[in-house]
Write a protein that holds these residues in place. Structure first.
Motif, mmCIF file in Angstrom:
data_model
loop_
_atom_site.group_PDB
_atom_site.id
_atom_site.type_symbol
_atom_site.label_atom_id
_atom_site.label_comp_id
_atom_site.label_asym_id
_atom_site.label_seq_id
_atom_site.Cartn_x
_atom_site.Cartn_y
_atom_site.Cartn_z
ATOM 1 N N SER A 1 0.832 -1.201 0.000
ATOM 2 C CA SER A 1 0.000 0.000 0.000
ATOM 3 C C SER A 1 0.871 1.257 0.000
ATOM 4 N N THR A 2 1.992 1.218 0.715
ATOM 5 C CA THR A 2 2.906 2.351 0.726
ATOM 6 C C THR A 2 3.539 2.534 -0.646
ATOM 7 N N SER A 3 3.962 1.440 -1.260
ATOM 8 C CA SER A 3 4.581 1.548 -2.586
ATOM 9 C C SER A 3 3.557 1.990 -3.633
ATOM 10 N N GLN A 4 2.322 1.544 -3.510
ATOM 11 C CA GLN A 4 1.283 2.003 -4.442
ATOM 12 C C GLN A 4 1.018 3.499 -4.264
ATOM 13 N N TYR A 5 1.002 3.940 -3.019
ATOM 14 C CA TYR A 5 0.781 5.364 -2.750
ATOM 15 C C TYR A 5 1.922 6.205 -3.338
ATOM 16 N N LEU A 6 3.166 5.780 -3.088
ATOM 17 C CA LEU A 6 4.306 6.509 -3.633
ATOM 18 C C LEU A 6 4.296 6.499 -5.159
ATOM 19 N N TYR A 7 3.911 5.359 -5.752
ATOM 20 C CA TYR A 7 3.829 5.282 -7.207
ATOM 21 C C TYR A 7 2.802 6.274 -7.744
ATOM 22 N N SER A 8 1.641 6.358 -7.105
ATOM 23 C CA SER A 8 0.608 7.275 -7.586
ATOM 24 C C SER A 8 1.029 8.736 -7.397
ATOM 25 N N VAL A 9 1.734 9.025 -6.284
ATOM 26 C CA VAL A 9 2.206 10.397 -6.053
ATOM 27 C C VAL A 9 3.230 10.780 -7.119
ATOM 28 N N PHE A 10 4.220 9.911 -7.364
ATOM 29 C CA PHE A 10 5.231 10.206 -8.380
ATOM 30 C C PHE A 10 4.625 10.277 -9.775
ATOM 31 N N ARG A 11 3.631 9.449 -10.046
ATOM 32 C CA ARG A 11 2.965 9.484 -11.345
ATOM 33 C C ARG A 11 2.238 10.807 -11.544
ATOM 34 N N GLN A 12 1.548 11.264 -10.503
ATOM 35 C CA GLN A 12 0.839 12.531 -10.610
ATOM 36 C C GLN A 12 1.811 13.707 -10.734
ATOM 37 N N GLU B 1 2.001 16.326 -13.806
ATOM 38 C CA GLU B 1 1.935 17.780 -13.634
ATOM 39 C C GLU B 1 3.114 18.464 -14.315
ATOM 40 N N PHE B 2 4.324 17.919 -14.125
ATOM 41 C CA PHE B 2 5.498 18.501 -14.776
ATOM 42 C C PHE B 2 5.381 18.423 -16.303
ATOM 43 N N GLN C 1 4.527 21.195 -21.372
ATOM 44 C CA GLN C 1 3.778 21.390 -22.613
ATOM 45 C C GLN C 1 3.278 22.831 -22.726
ATOM 46 N N LYS C 2 2.757 23.380 -21.624
ATOM 47 C CA LYS C 2 2.288 24.774 -21.646
ATOM 48 C C LYS C 2 3.451 25.726 -21.917
ATOM 49 N N PHE C 3 4.587 25.458 -21.293
ATOM 50 C CA PHE C 3 5.768 26.295 -21.498
ATOM 51 C C PHE C 3 6.241 26.197 -22.945
ATOM 52 N N GLY C 4 6.241 24.995 -23.498
ATOM 53 C CA GLY C 4 6.660 24.802 -24.889
ATOM 54 C C GLY C 4 5.736 25.508 -25.862
ATOM 55 N N MET C 5 4.430 25.426 -25.625
ATOM 56 C CA MET C 5 3.471 26.097 -26.511
ATOM 57 C C MET C 5 3.643 27.620 -26.425
ATOM 58 N N ARG C 6 3.863 28.116 -25.239
ATOM 59 C CA ARG C 6 4.056 29.564 -25.085
ATOM 60 C C ARG C 6 5.370 30.008 -25.727
#
Length: 95
Positions: free
Chosen positions: A4-15, A19-20, A25-30
């Motif tokens: 459960s801890t590894s799944q939580y960390l995986y989801s946090v790093f994935r999110q 976001e990055f 993508q927004k920075f590249g388009m601008r």
């Protein structure tokens, strides 16, 4: 519990990576919509800023060290400021 801890960390790093990626993508388009002379001016200003900051910090450290060294050098000479010089060979003249 460990999964459960590894799944939580995986989801946090994935999110976080998602976001990055969106920010990139927004920075590249601008950046694609920005004219090249403006990008050149921004790059030159950024380069000057990056080179001036270490120079300012170095000069500050050098002047502080000089001030400290001068303070230490003059401290030995300034210890007897209020006292008259003591001479071992003072002659007493009593008449």
């Amino acid at each position: 519990m460990k999964s459960s801890t590894s799944q939580y960390l995986y989801s946090v790093f994935r999110q976080v990576s998602q976001e990055f990626r969106q920010i990139g993508q927004k920075f590249g388009m601008r950046l694609l919509r920005t004219p090249l002379p403006k990008i050149l001016i921004i790059c030159i200003a950024l380069a000057l800023f990056i080179t001036i900051i270490p120079l300012v910090i170095t000069l500050f450290v050098v002047f502080v060290l000089i001030k400290l060294l001068l303070g230490v050098a003059t401290m030995g000479a300034g210890q007897n400021r209020g006292n008259p010089p003591q001479n071992q060979y003072v002659e007493r003249i009593d008449k």
